[in-house]
Motif scaffolding. Sequence first.
Motif, short mmCIF file in Angstrom:
data_model
loop_
_atom_site.label_atom_id
_atom_site.label_comp_id
_atom_site.label_asym_id
_atom_site.label_seq_id
_atom_site.Cartn_x
_atom_site.Cartn_y
_atom_site.Cartn_z
N ILE A 59 87.75 139.55 100.56
CA ILE A 59 86.33 140.16 99.71
C ILE A 59 85.03 139.53 100.42
CG2 ILE A 59 84.93 140.45 97.81
CD1 ILE A 59 87.65 140.76 96.00
N PRO A 60 84.91 138.02 100.57
CA PRO A 60 83.53 137.64 100.94
C PRO A 60 83.48 138.00 102.46
CG PRO A 60 84.64 135.93 99.49
CD PRO A 60 85.70 137.08 99.83
N VAL A 61 84.41 137.93 103.15
CA VAL A 61 84.65 138.09 104.69
C VAL A 61 84.30 139.54 104.98
CG1 VAL A 61 85.88 138.19 106.80
CG2 VAL A 61 85.87 136.01 105.35
N THR A 62 84.75 140.39 104.06
CA THR A 62 84.60 142.00 104.27
C THR A 62 83.42 142.08 103.89
OG1 THR A 62 87.00 142.22 103.73
CG2 THR A 62 85.34 144.22 103.58
N VAL A 63 82.66 141.48 102.93
CA VAL A 63 81.13 142.13 102.52
C VAL A 63 80.11 141.54 103.59
CG1 VAL A 63 79.58 141.31 101.04
CG2 VAL A 63 81.78 141.94 100.12
N ILE A 64 80.47 140.33 104.23
CA ILE A 64 79.77 139.63 105.19
C ILE A 64 79.67 140.47 106.37
CG2 ILE A 64 79.56 137.83 106.95
CD1 ILE A 64 80.38 136.05 104.62
N ILE A 65 81.00 141.09 106.75
CA ILE A 65 80.97 141.82 108.16
C ILE A 65 80.38 143.30 107.80
CG2 ILE A 65 82.67 143.08 109.69
CD1 ILE A 65 84.77 140.69 109.15
N VAL A 66 80.77 143.79 106.74
CA VAL A 66 79.84 145.05 106.55
C VAL A 66 78.47 144.90 106.30
CG1 VAL A 66 79.83 146.86 104.72
CG2 VAL A 66 81.98 146.04 105.30
N LEU A 67 78.15 144.00 105.80
CA LEU A 67 76.48 143.94 105.74
C LEU A 67 76.01 143.61 106.87
CD1 LEU A 67 76.07 142.01 102.33
CD2 LEU A 67 75.73 144.37 102.71
N TYR A 68 76.45 142.84 107.75
CA TYR A 68 75.98 142.61 109.20
C TYR A 68 75.98 143.67 110.22
CZ TYR A 68 73.14 138.20 109.64
OH TYR A 68 72.05 137.40 109.35
N ILE A 77 73.44 134.91 102.06
CA ILE A 77 72.48 134.92 103.30
C ILE A 77 72.71 136.36 104.03
CG2 ILE A 77 72.40 134.14 105.96
CD1 ILE A 77 73.13 131.30 104.89
N SER A 78 73.85 137.12 103.91
CA SER A 78 74.14 138.38 104.49
C SER A 78 73.50 139.25 103.55
CB SER A 78 75.49 138.70 104.37
OG SER A 78 76.26 137.67 105.25
N VAL A 79 73.58 139.20 102.35
CA VAL A 79 72.48 140.10 101.34
C VAL A 79 70.92 139.78 101.63
CG1 VAL A 79 71.93 140.39 99.01
CG2 VAL A 79 74.34 140.04 99.66
N ASP A 80 70.74 138.72 101.98
CA ASP A 80 69.23 138.37 102.19
C ASP A 80 68.68 139.00 103.44
OD1 ASP A 80 66.55 136.45 101.94
OD2 ASP A 80 67.44 136.37 103.81
N ARG A 81 69.62 138.94 104.51
CA ARG A 81 69.31 139.61 105.56
C ARG A 81 69.34 141.13 105.61
NH1 ARG A 81 65.42 137.95 107.89
NH2 ARG A 81 65.35 137.07 105.75
N TYR A 82 70.44 141.71 104.93
CA TYR A 82 70.55 142.99 104.64
C TYR A 82 69.43 143.98 104.07
CZ TYR A 82 72.00 147.26 102.77
OH TYR A 82 72.49 148.67 102.50
N VAL A 83 68.92 143.08 102.90
CA VAL A 83 67.63 143.57 102.12
C VAL A 83 66.12 143.36 103.12
CG1 VAL A 83 66.06 143.25 100.27
CG2 VAL A 83 68.59 143.13 100.00
N ALA A 84 66.20 142.32 103.87
CA ALA A 84 65.08 142.04 104.73
C ALA A 84 65.00 142.85 105.76
CB ALA A 84 65.14 140.54 105.12
N ILE A 85 66.00 143.57 106.44
CA ILE A 85 65.94 144.46 107.57
C ILE A 85 66.11 145.98 107.30
CG2 ILE A 85 67.42 145.23 109.66
CD1 ILE A 85 65.87 142.48 109.88
N CYS A 86 67.10 146.13 106.09
CA CYS A 86 67.33 147.55 105.67
C CYS A 86 66.34 147.98 104.62
CB CYS A 86 68.76 147.57 105.34
SG CYS A 86 69.82 147.15 106.56
N ASP A 87 65.70 147.12 103.97
CA ASP A 87 64.77 147.75 102.65
C ASP A 87 63.62 146.64 102.83
OD1 ASP A 87 63.72 148.87 100.80
OD2 ASP A 87 65.19 148.20 99.35
N PRO A 88 62.73 146.63 103.77
CA PRO A 88 61.70 145.58 104.09
C PRO A 88 60.80 145.80 102.92
CG PRO A 88 61.70 147.12 105.67
CD PRO A 88 62.87 147.39 105.20
N LEU A 89 60.49 146.99 102.56
CA LEU A 89 59.34 147.26 101.72
C LEU A 89 59.62 146.60 100.38
CD1 LEU A 89 58.20 150.92 102.50
CD2 LEU A 89 57.24 148.77 103.37
N HIS A 90 60.97 146.35 99.93
CA HIS A 90 61.15 146.01 98.48
C HIS A 90 61.61 144.60 98.75
CE1 HIS A 90 61.59 150.38 97.82
NE2 HIS A 90 60.91 150.28 96.46
#
Length: 329
Positions: free
Chosen positions: A200-209, A122-135
């Motif tokens: 690792i997962p919590v770190t990835v979630i926090i960094v992405l969000y 979910i965090s990756v999904d929102r990261y791509v949607a907001i930070c790279d919306p064209l792709h």
Amino acid sequence: MDTQEGAELCFPQLFNISCKKPTTPLSQVLLLYIVLSSMSLLTVTLNLLVIIAVSHFRQLHTPTNILLLSLAVSDFLIGLLLMPANIIRKKVCWFLGQLTCLVYTYVSFIITSASVGIMVLISVDRYVAICDPLHYPTRITHGRVKLCVCLCWLCSVIYNILLIKDELVKPGQHISCYGECKILVDYIAGTTDIVLTFIIPVTVIIVLYMRVFVVAVSQARAMRSHVTAVTMQLSVTLTTKKSELKAARTLGVLVLVFLICFCPHYCIFVFGGKLLSSSSATIVIYLYYFNSCVNPLIYAMFYPWFRKAVKLTVTLQILQPGSCEVSIL
């Protein structure tokens, strides 16, 4: 005297190796049963509505909602299986045998690991949607999301088999008496589990969000500065951006609540439960379970489509011909 002591045992016929029955006052046990059973029933009902709504209405078959559907499945299983079994394990003797105890623990590990993986997706999904919306439409497709969800569950199944492999070879080797359900993981496996399913997962979630939050703020400011634009193309673009930002905010709340409920639960394993009393540890575990009940409420608060889909489901309008085509967005 023997009869009186035997009556306090889980298995009176196994006098020397049976666990003692819990001494919790009956009033407290009944109150706990009522509260936890109600929470379990509410969790099952609410998440079942999410599963039905997202599965039934074709308009809701988006990549993000596929992730929410998978999360609802894990929350549904927590309410249906883990909550009732944990009530038995904590407050009465475990009469279901060591094999059932092993299966219960294994399933709880699978669901926990899968939930963490879904939150990362979910965090990756929102990261791509907001930070790279064209792709976003080309990178986050239905097929890829479904594949990632399946891999998430499959990896969780395989990983947790390796985690409890010693118990699979010799079930019940760590119990001190009959009537107890306990499975211990060795130090190396436990440390690895903490790193792979917590740190690792919590770190990835926090960094992405954090990145999503920074970009979302800048986009919101940009939209306010162009609010007077009158071209249709810009209007559509702004509407799309607002929709994505709203979704990011809603899922941000979802992730934040998950971290609040999940982190204390895993701290029990980090510190080996030594810093918590038995009652405190139980509260922390049910705080994590409570998250499964809260998630559908978050959807109801922030998603109009979910409220409308639930209304159609509860009133049985989904059984009418063509109900899949009803506009709920």
